[in-house]
Enzyme design. Structure first.
Site, PDB file in Angstrom:
ATOM      1  N   THR B 149     -54.830 -56.668 -85.296  1.00 14.30           N
ATOM      2  CA  THR B 149     -55.879 -56.776 -86.584  1.00 14.30           C
ATOM      3  C   THR B 149     -55.622 -55.860 -87.681  1.00 14.30           C
ATOM      4  OG1 THR B 149     -57.359 -55.479 -84.875  1.00 14.30           O
ATOM      5  CG2 THR B 149     -57.525 -58.023 -85.091  1.00 14.30           C
ATOM      6  N   THR B 186     -60.497 -53.878 -80.444  1.00  9.52           N
ATOM      7  CA  THR B 186     -60.445 -54.143 -79.066  1.00  9.52           C
ATOM      8  C   THR B 186     -59.085 -53.424 -78.719  1.00  9.52           C
ATOM      9  OG1 THR B 186     -61.390 -56.394 -79.587  1.00  9.52           O
ATOM     10  CG2 THR B 186     -60.245 -56.071 -77.377  1.00  9.52           C
ATOM     11  N   GLU B 268     -56.460 -46.080 -86.555  1.00 10.69           N
ATOM     12  CA  GLU B 268     -56.731 -46.204 -88.130  1.00 10.69           C
ATOM     13  C   GLU B 268     -56.889 -44.934 -88.824  1.00 10.69           C
ATOM     14  OE1 GLU B 268     -60.659 -47.942 -87.679  1.00 10.69           O
ATOM     15  OE2 GLU B 268     -59.862 -49.984 -87.325  1.00 10.69           O
ATOM     16  N   ASN B 390     -63.032 -48.069 -92.490  1.00 10.24           N
ATOM     17  CA  ASN B 390     -64.397 -48.245 -91.939  1.00 10.24           C
ATOM     18  C   ASN B 390     -65.514 -48.495 -92.729  1.00 10.24           C
ATOM     19  OD1 ASN B 390     -63.790 -48.727 -88.906  1.00 10.24           O
ATOM     20  ND2 ASN B 390     -62.746 -47.066 -89.187  1.00 10.24           N
ATOM     21  N   THR B 395     -69.870 -56.229 -94.731  1.00 14.52           N
ATOM     22  CA  THR B 395     -69.962 -57.475 -93.751  1.00 14.52           C
ATOM     23  C   THR B 395     -70.218 -58.556 -94.532  1.00 14.52           C
ATOM     24  OG1 THR B 395     -71.008 -55.823 -92.228  1.00 14.52           O
ATOM     25  CG2 THR B 395     -71.102 -58.057 -91.471  1.00 14.52           C
TER      26      THR B 395
END
Lengths: 395, 395
Positions: B149, B186, B268, B390, B395
């Site tokens: 991802t 994940t 990250e 982040n 969203t």
């Protein structure tokens, strides 16, 4: 219960001063708070195993139960400084005691700032002489300024509590959590009251108030080597509060909550105050545990910095909090908008919520629907400036 | 024990594929790993209360003890998607089972990516058909790519273990921890081996290996809703490893440690791999607990981003870890330089150490001098890019 202007000098019989003694490169760095008469004292201290000398020393003062003064410096935590550091701390207390003509065991000491550097004790001693000269019933604000490190504003509150037997006052100053440039932060809070109260009752009342205020505050998960909350009660109001302990505790709790909110709002790099409430929990402790896990999640905090209604990160933090709950029953609301219920997101307007999250206070309400207890935790968002403040300094 | 090129297709009798089915905006997003014959299976799963359907489903597969395949998608975690989401997951397993002519209960499912969005299940089903056509003994790399991802590189390792009865192979692919844009990360790891081993022994060996590898890995303290580590053992080497469980466990542990290190290095926004060892502890668990507290401290991580030899933050994190130790006895070394001993800093050259901390791997060694156990934890630093990744997604 009335909010009033002022801080630690709002209660009768307290004087304070804030002076510059030269520990920090600029600004006031030494605070002195004195009660005209011996006061009962209570305190809570960091649980960090590497506690600084001031914590170890002041614990004894609190155990003895009586204090005349609090002396606090900023710019140097006097932690990890060996036996010499412990003796420097004793000298701080002795200097105050000598000038007040009281036992050194009646002087609370506190330090905040860089770790691992000796305190310039001669400067501190000269500063104590200066502070003693400047003691004043209006000195609370100067004291609040003198304990700042990376705080951007001084933090103070005062309250008047009307009881059948008369009015009592509580005042307080605090300095910021969020570990602090150049090195180590400390959450310090000094409280005063003119209520009459014995030390054991004062300790219990303080503990209960801290449980729902400072213990519900988290900036970046760190418990420093120097944290303390100390209260002096000198009885000068002539009002005995033992019969009104509940009222007194509520007033103190409210005052501590306001100071905690001020600390969160002024967290390093913070752009907003974040209030996280967990409702419908079986116990207060479980509610607080879950709220704290959400509050400390770097993913939740960075999302809030980006004004992102990212409830998935909230749910994931709830899930790993160690608190048992049913994800199908729990609900999550951001800024008053229900975003998650019955195991799924609602059809909320993400763009609108994104705009609403730009407010300077953001609320997250989690309802577990499992019980009747609730807890509120305060924190701030996690910004580029947090990284800058904490990365760019070079030891 | 020899490191070899390859990954999940290095052991005999395994084929894999990685294809694009259209969940992500670009790149491969569906991985399939198939054993030619039924394999024993073991697995460890997230403890998050809000576990995704794939976790709940695959737990049953592991309990039954036999599996033929692992199907995994990236770009969508299929978590918090209600009953429909659970059925989508079942359909994923059924499609693979139908094409392999095996029971759906022999298909491990895994998903990673955004939370709270339905999986485009028709696309996934078509992707499964495509992946089945592309299955190949060289397909491990494509599978490693397909589970990425925000990972910037695929992560794979393979090992050959020479035993008196012959050689066995272990291979693995993993994807990054660090919660992930757009939403939820994940940590996924899929392992294969051609060793002969019964499911209970395999589960024990996996558990021990994970204890000292993935359970010693932390990027940002978050346990996702979808984490899993699954191993398939198909016995195709003809070598029964029950008599050599210790060798087999060590090989597996070493492979998992390498994968964990790759995940930490690719966290990250990470600019470096950070290895934190706590020595001289009474127990492994206490050593790991303290190392993890240091590894998860935002203050330690931002200091490392700034190449700052800020041992005070390490000491403060040790002190609040909940592990009992004597700060006067403990020692801290950064990049091999002793910086703290006997309760005080040493006279190290901060400027020189600052330069040394610019390395791409940084080690912090803490010696408590209290016992004989030790633990090593891997993490990364905390940079502006972590906040950007982040915070900037909406969203």
């Amino acid at each position: 219960m009335t909010w009033i202007t002022g801080s630690v000098t709002a209660p009768r019989g307290f004087r304070a001063a804030g002076v510059r003694c030269g520990i920090k490169s600029q600004g006031k760095d030494l605070a002195l708070i004195v009660s005209d008469t011996p006061a009962t004292v209570a305190g809570m201290f960091t649980t960090n195993r590497a506690a600084a000398p001031c914590v170890r020393y002041s614990r004894h003062v609190v155990e003895a139960g009586t204090a005349r003064a609090i002396i606090a410096n900023s710019g140097n935590a006097n932690a990890a400084t060996g036996e010499e550091g412990f003796m420097d701390n004793v000298r701080m207390a002795q200097k105050v005691a000598q000038l007040l003509e009281c036992p050194p065991a009646q002087v609370v000491t506190a330090s905040t700032g860089i770790i691992g550097h000796r305190l310039p004790i001669e400067k501190v001693e000269k500063g104590i002489e200066q502070a003693m000269l400047e003691l004043s019933p209006d000195g609370g604000n100067a004291a609040a300024e003198a304990i700042m490190t990376t705080d951007t504003v001084p933090k103070q509150e005062a309250i008047r509590l009307h009881l059948p037997a008369g009015a009592v006052h509580i005042g307080g100053i605090a300095k910021g959590a969020g570990m602090i440039a150049p090195n180590m932060a400390t959450m310090l809070c000094f409280l005063t009251t003119d209520a009459q109260i014995a030390a054991p009752a004062l300790q219990q009342v303080l503990k209960d108030a801290v449980e729902r205020s400072f213990h519900c505050l988290t900036i970046d998960s760190d418990t420093s080597t120097n944290d303390m909350v100390v209260i002096l009660a000198n009885g000068q109001s002539g009002v005995d509060v033992h019969r009104y302990l509940n009222d007194f505790q509520m007033a103190l709790e409210n005052l501590c909550i306001r100071l905690a909110q001020r600390i969160a709002r002024d967290g390093e790099g913070a752009t907003k105050l974040v209030e996280i409430e967990v409702r419908g929990a079986p116990t207060f402790k479980q509610a607080r545990k879950m709220a704290k896990t959400v509050a400390e999640s770097p993913l939740v905090k960075t999302a809030l910095f980006g004004n992102d209604p990212n409830w998935g990160r909230v749910l994931a933090a709830m899930g790993r909090s160690g608190v048992d709950f049913d994800p199908e029953r729990a609900q999550i609301a951001l800024q008053g908008t229900l975003v998650y219920t019955e195991g799924k997101p609602t059809a909320f307007d993400a763009r609108e919520l994104h705009e609403q999250l730009k407010a300077d206070t953001v609320t997250i309400v989690i309802d577990l629907q499992e019980g009747t207890e609730h807890a509120t935790v305060w924190t701030c968002d996690f910004s580029y400036d947090y990284v800058r403040i904490n990365a760019e300094y070079h030891t």
